[in-house]
Design an enzyme around this catalytic site. Structure first.
Site, short mmCIF file in Angstrom:
data_model
loop_
_atom_site.label_atom_id
_atom_site.label_comp_id
_atom_site.label_asym_id
_atom_site.label_seq_id
_atom_site.Cartn_x
_atom_site.Cartn_y
_atom_site.Cartn_z
N ARG A 1 0.82 -1.23 0.00
CA ARG A 1 0.00 0.00 0.00
C ARG A 1 0.85 1.27 0.00
NH1 ARG A 1 -5.53 0.01 1.07
NH2 ARG A 1 -6.36 -2.08 0.88
N ARG B 1 -2.73 6.98 0.95
CA ARG B 1 -3.14 8.21 1.64
C ARG B 1 -2.11 8.85 2.55
NH1 ARG B 1 -8.33 5.49 3.83
NH2 ARG B 1 -6.77 3.87 3.64
N ARG C 1 -6.63 12.64 -4.80
CA ARG C 1 -7.82 12.06 -4.19
C ARG C 1 -8.94 13.09 -4.05
NH1 ARG C 1 -9.30 10.84 1.23
NH2 ARG C 1 -10.10 8.71 1.40
N ASP D 1 -6.83 -1.79 -7.63
CA ASP D 1 -7.40 -2.42 -6.45
C ASP D 1 -7.78 -3.85 -6.78
OD1 ASP D 1 -8.31 -1.43 -3.60
OD2 ASP D 1 -9.75 -2.94 -4.26
N TYR E 1 -15.49 -10.39 -0.30
CA TYR E 1 -16.19 -9.14 -0.61
C TYR E 1 -17.41 -9.38 -1.49
CZ TYR E 1 -12.25 -6.69 1.44
OH TYR E 1 -11.30 -6.23 2.33
#
Ligand code: CP3
Length: 347
Positions: free
Chosen positions: A28, A32, A41, A77, A154
């Site tokens: 990752r 962020r 973003r 992703d 998911y």
């Protein structure tokens, strides 16, 4: 392709070759904690960032420029695969991924298909081509996909969960449907990853973030047998890395798949991981991501201890899971620099 790389430490370490130092990247790493990511973003939606090759390229290369990692990982992703298979996926602020129409029944499964990846995921391959061009051989590019079990989590649960109990219940009560879905995900993933390699990915990581929720018996039946198919399909093309978080109990079986690398989290000692995995595979990890909140001298000391514990061969330094959004950039850089500066005494 790899012979044109200026820094091929990661690929050589995955192949088991001796290297002048341990390579380092962070799961990752495009995300962020980087102010430069947060600017993009603000302007674009998550999947817009994934689907626009110029944006995906810029975000992928940010950590190479800013923190100096030895590899880039494609910005995308794992959930673009369920999307391509026909399910709607949203990413909700503060909440994470949501699939409004999850798979619960045989009728739901009829909405899911094995798609033509060239048609549905072309934007990923375009991004990879652009990234390879922009990287210009500075570091290798890691492609990736979610493991079939983690994607099923998911697709069935419809959102994040600590236990994924509904996904488990689906597997335990409707095994025939579950295995049909797992095989469809596997077939899609093989085509997807082969196309990533054809577009220029130098190595592939399979993320099984929820593998450790399963018992050893169920991990074999529900997860590993599908990962094994993926590794086998890619074996002659590029080295693959399996990261099955929490599934330390299956290191021996994962090593036997022929994967070049195995990711481990911080809940297992490097020495035990090596004992279980054997000497023919590269281990990747395993710094506690939250430890990056420590003062920099503590990070430096613990990185040195980690490197010593793994030893000079067949180790890729990484975190034991993704970097957290609240990590100061200079702490991330201190982690990377501490690896790059370290030398083994007898090397
Ligand atoms: O830098 C990189 O590692 C490359 C890009 C990458 C992302 N997601 C970008 C992303 C990779 C490799 C992933 C994998 C991924 N996605 C996993 C497996 C790895 C892991 O951490 O266990 C999983 C389970 C997902 C699903 C997912 N995507 C979740 C649960 C979330 C929300 C939680 C979170 O971290 O925000 C996402 C969103 C996501 N994927 C973000 C990023 C940078 C955050 C989006 C944003 O708010 O900007």
């Amino acid at each position: 392709m790899s012979q044109q790389l200026q820094n091929d430490l990661l690929l050589r370490t995955l192949r088991g070759e001796q290297t002048e130092r341990t390579p380092v990247w962070m799961m990752r790493q495009a995300g962020r904690y980087l102010p430069e990511y947060r600017v993009l973003r603000e302007k674009y939606g998550f999947f817009e960032r994934c689907q626009t090759p110029e944006l995906a390229c810029e975000i992928t290369i940010q950590p190479v420029d800013i923190v100096g990692v030895d590899a880039a990982i494609l910005f995308s992703d794992i959930l673009v695969v369920p999307q391509a298979m026909g399910l709607e996926v949203q990413l909700i602020e503060q909440k994470g991924p949501v699939l409004p129409d999850p798979v619960k029944t045989a009728a739901d499964l009829n909405r899911v298909r094995v798609p033509d990846v060239q048609e549905t995921l072309q934007y990923v391959f375009d991004a990879i081509k652009l990234i390879k061009q922009e990287l210009n051989g500075r570091v290798p590019l890691i492609g990736f996909a979610g493991a079939p079990w983690t994607l099923l989590c998911y697709m069935v649960q419809g959102k994040g969960s600590k236990t994924f109990d509904e996904a488990k219940a689906f597997c335990y009560t409707q095994p025939e449907l579950a295995h049909r879905l797992l095989q469809m995900i596997t077939d899609t993933t093989i085509a997807y990853l082969k196309a990533q390699v054809a577009a220029g990915a130098d190595t592939i990581q399979i993320f099984d973030s929820w593998g450790g929720l399963l018992s050893p018996h169920d991990f074999e039946a529900i997860s590993l047998q599908y990962i094994r198919q993926i590794v086998a399909a890619l074996k002659d093309e590029v080295p693959t890395i399996i990261f099955a978080k929490g599934a330390w109990f299956a290191l021996e079986e994962m090593a036997a798949t022929g994967a070049a690398g195995l990711g481990i989290d911080w809940c297992i000692k490097p020495q035990l991981a090596r004992q279980m995995a054997g000497s023919n595979v590269t281990l990747q990890g395993n710094f506690d991501p939250a430890k990056l909140l420590s003062p920099i001298p503590v990070i430096q000391k613990e990185v040195r201890e980690m490197l010593q514990a793994f030893g000079p061969q067949r180790h890729v330094a990484n975190l034991g899971h993704g970097i957290l959004p609240n990590i100061p950039v200079d702490h991330a850089r201190a982690f990377v620099d501490a690896v790059k500066e370290f030398r083994f005494a007898a090397q």
